[in-house]
Design an enzyme around this catalytic site. Structure first.
Site, short mmCIF file in Angstrom:
data_model
loop_
_atom_site.label_atom_id
_atom_site.label_comp_id
_atom_site.label_asym_id
_atom_site.label_seq_id
_atom_site.Cartn_x
_atom_site.Cartn_y
_atom_site.Cartn_z
CB CYS A 265 7.69 -51.69 -9.96
SG CYS A 265 6.42 -51.08 -8.83
CB SER B 227 -14.53 -30.80 15.82
OG SER B 227 -14.58 -32.15 15.37
CE LYS C 290 8.17 -50.29 -14.12
NZ LYS C 290 7.71 -49.35 -13.07
CD GLU D 99 10.04 -48.38 -10.40
OE1 GLU D 99 9.77 -48.22 -11.61
OE2 GLU D 99 9.21 -48.77 -9.56
#
Length: 697
Positions: free
Chosen positions: A175, A356, A114, A45
């Site tokens: 999509c 840490s 789209k 896309e």
């Protein structure tokens, strides 16, 4: 007339607004597709401009440069004799659309906008694009002059249409349309479309790949047909990572699969399939339902065949079992690929991490080590782009990375910043892990810097705050913890900027953060402390998932130092030790366990629970371990912490998105940061319900 077709789909590591790079990767994918005999090539896309342009889509430059790239694609000899399907923004009648442009031999065949926008979670497509909400309607699109000069076309079809070749019919899905209840492939299939294509920019979330696979298998099992899925890959320029997974399916079976996590900028998947298999499948399974729709698909005819006359001996692809990664593998691979993209595109020389010796920072260190392993493997597999990139990062044109540990020493600096409140155990755990992964490790004591800052405060106010353990108030105790945390952030950036200089090497380092998603939920971190960094690979991952990931690293990378880290209770080590031992723990400070926080986070974001709804659900979920009164106390405590600390999310380090309950402010989680922290009405509802339940019992 032949019956077998060879089709290509691809995953491209496109980058927002990188028009040169995006063009080259598109051309490379077309070249590879043609070399495998494909007559149709599908890309992801918005591949021309990059999916993540965001508000750059408002700029006319983005539209102009996209058409300039399209012009070069049309003119290139590489794109001849293959139908190319590319993605770009197009403005039609002064409305901006997210489109597919299909072209063949210097002619644009159609432009398909789209129809369903992704507008939730990480996506804001309705901000930049309008949906084409006219099913089956096609209009004339007047091409820009620069394109007319190449194609000799004035107008082309624009709208909801399909492509009809001499031997088959191809329809487009984009999509989000696949994820909708009324996906276009259903109606297209019922109208005789045999090949469906889907161009996506679908991001990675833990365990999301199986949803995509199941949707595509279901799409082709219902109505039959061939389904090509293309997806973006890599870090487009934001917090999400697009994870590839290009695939080809036919009649409910996956027949070709691309990688989910890969450092390859261009990955092309091809498959040879028999159109008669689709027709036979539909003849048995779907024949009663195949009928002419009231408004059939508008077909754009093209004088071109995907098949050849002499294809009888051409082997076809057979069904395969999809190889899914475990969640631990996904944590190892996804953020590692994201870090690599960020490093190579940022122009920096490596990473610096305040290590840490706890689960969070150790997880971040292991992800960097995983990145180094992926780089070494890619170089071993002759990935020249990765080799060029790593040589540029380390500043050595002859460098050949072979060992992840050695590469780690070149690009990764870890820094243990201890104080009088730190234990020897955490210091040694950090040192042992750094030794095993090969990072350039440093130790420093921050007490001098902390005392200097407190000395300034004391000189101005005449007062010196004390820890609670030494008789100080809660306010003093918190302020003294925050000073230590913020000093670590300042020192981390100082060393990131100058440690390469101190070693006589060029460049600076990116500071990595290591706050997990559960800590962000409650705000259990200091604003602008060492969780404030350039990027954070674990900011969207839960503590529970990180512990499982470290167990995976023990076995997969043989990092035995992690066993001691996993067995130690999580602690910030910001309060005085008791008899040399840590007395402060994260879960005691937060008032709930990390596993409880994960449940609460999912109810808050995914199930969309407020305080009362959450209480109602948790009294049954936790009935075996907590009383209703205890559940009420936990819910109230969480919402107080959440609302008091929500402001911290406005400055949180950009983090890799991995969990669907991420509280990432103003991008994935659109909630305010100023609350009435007493939640009077909501908590009163909980109290009333609690009283009613106690009376009934």
């Amino acid at each position: 007339m032949g019956r077998k077709v060879t089709l290509a789909t691809c995953s491209l590591n496109q980058w927002a607004l990188d028009f040169d790079g995006n063009l080259n990767r598109i051309l490379k994918s077309i070249e590879v597709a043609k070399s495998h005999g494909a007559k149709y090539r599908l890309g992801p896309e918005l591949e021309i401009c990059g999916y993540g342009c965001a508000d750059h889509f408002f700029e006319s430059d983005t539209l102009l440069h996209s058409f300039q790239v399209l012009q070069q694609l049309l003119e290139s000899p590489i794109t001849q004799d293959i139908i190319c399907d590319v993605g770009m923004p197009v403005m039609h009648h002064n409305v901006r659309y997210n489109c597919r442009v299909l072209f063949l031999n210097r002619k644009i065949l159609l432009i398909r906008p789209k129809m369903t926008m992704a507008n939730h979670g990480n996506y804001r497509e309705l901000r930049w694009f309008s949906p084409w909400n006219q099913p089956r309607k096609v209009e004339e699109y007047f091409l820009p002059r620069m394109i007319q000069e190449v194609t000799s076309q004035e107008t082309v079809p624009f709208g909801d249409c399909v492509l009809s070749t001499k031997d088959t019919c191809i329809g487009t899905e984009m999509c989000e349309e696949l994820w909708q209840a009324r996906s276009p492939h259903t109606e297209m299939g019922l109208d005789g479309v045999e090949i469906f294509t889907n161009s996506s920019a679908s991001h990675h979330e833990l365990c999301k790949a199986d949803q995509r696979v199941n949707l595509i298998k279901s799409a082709t099992s219902k109505v039959g047909g061939i389904y090509l899925y293309a997806n973006q890959k890599g870090c487009d320029g934001d917090r999400v990572y697009y994870d590839g997974c290009s695939m080809v399916a036919v009649n409910g079976d996956i027949v070709a699969q691309g990688a989910q996590f890969s450092l390859d900028d261009v990955e092309v998947i091809t498959a040879t399939l028999d159109l008669e298999d689709v027709r036979s499948y539909r003849g048995e399974a779907c024949q009663p339902h195949l009928e002419l729709e009231p408004k059939p698909c508008h077909r754009v005819k093209v004088d071109f065949s995907l098949s050849t006359d002499n294809d009888l001996c051409l082997p076809t692809h057979q069904p395969l079992d999809w190889c899914f990664h475990s969640p631990e593998e996904e944590i190892s691979l996804g953020p590692a690929c994201w870090l690599w993209d960020y490093l190579r595109r940022s122009g920096m020389a490596g990473f610096l991490l305040p290590l840490s010796g706890g689960v969070d920072s150790s997880s971040t260190a292991c992800i960097v080590y995983s990145m180094c392993s992926l780089v070494c493997k890619a170089v071993k597999d002759d990935n020249n782009q990765v080799l060029q990139d790593v040589r540029r990062v380390v500043g050595d044109d002859s460098y050949l990375p072979q060992d992840p540990r050695e590469l780690c020493g070149r690009v990764f600096t870890t820094y243990y910043m201890g104080s009088k409140n730190s234990s020897e155990e955490t210091c040694s755990r950090a040192r042992d892990l750094a030794q095993q992964i090969g990072s350039n490790h440093m130790n420093a004591n921050i007490d001098m810097a902390v005392n200097g800052i407190l000395g300034v405060f004391s000189a101005v106010t005449g007062k010196l705050p004390q820890f609670r353990a030494h008789g100080g108030s809660q306010r003093e105790n918190l302020a003294l913890q925050n000073v230590q945390a913020r000093v670590r952030m300042v020192l981390a950036y100082l060393f990131a900027q100058l440690s390469q200089w101190a070693r006589g090497k060029p460049g600076g380092l990116l500071v990595l953060g290591s706050a997990n998603v559960d800590e962000s939920l409650t705000g259990y971190f200091t604003k602008y402390d060492c969780s404030s960094a350039d990027i954070n690979p674990i900011g969207g991952i839960s503590k529970t998932a990180l512990k499982r990931f470290l167990l995976y690293c023990v076995e997969h990378f043989q990092l035995t130092a992690l066993r001691g880290i996993l067995s130690a209770p999580p602690t910030a080590e910001l309060e005085p030790l008791t008899d040399g031992q840590v007395s402060q723990t994260d879960e005691a400070d937060m008032g709930m366990t990390y596993s409880e926080l994960s449940v609460i986070g999912k109810l808050r974001k995914i199930t969309k629970c407020g305080p009362f709804s959450m209480f109602c659900k948790l009294i049954y979920m936790w009935k075996d371990s907590l009383s209703t009164t205890q559940v009420a106390q936990k819910v109230k405590h969480f919402f107080r912490m959440y609302s008091v600390n929500r402001h911290k999310m406005t400055t949180v380090t950009p983090a890799y998105h991995a969990e669907s309950y991420s509280p990432d402010d103003n991008r994935f989680d659109l909630r305010p940061f100023l609350y009435n922290t007493r939640w009077t009405w909501q908590f009163r509802c909980i109290d009333n319900q609690l009283s009613q339940m106690q009376e009934e019992n």
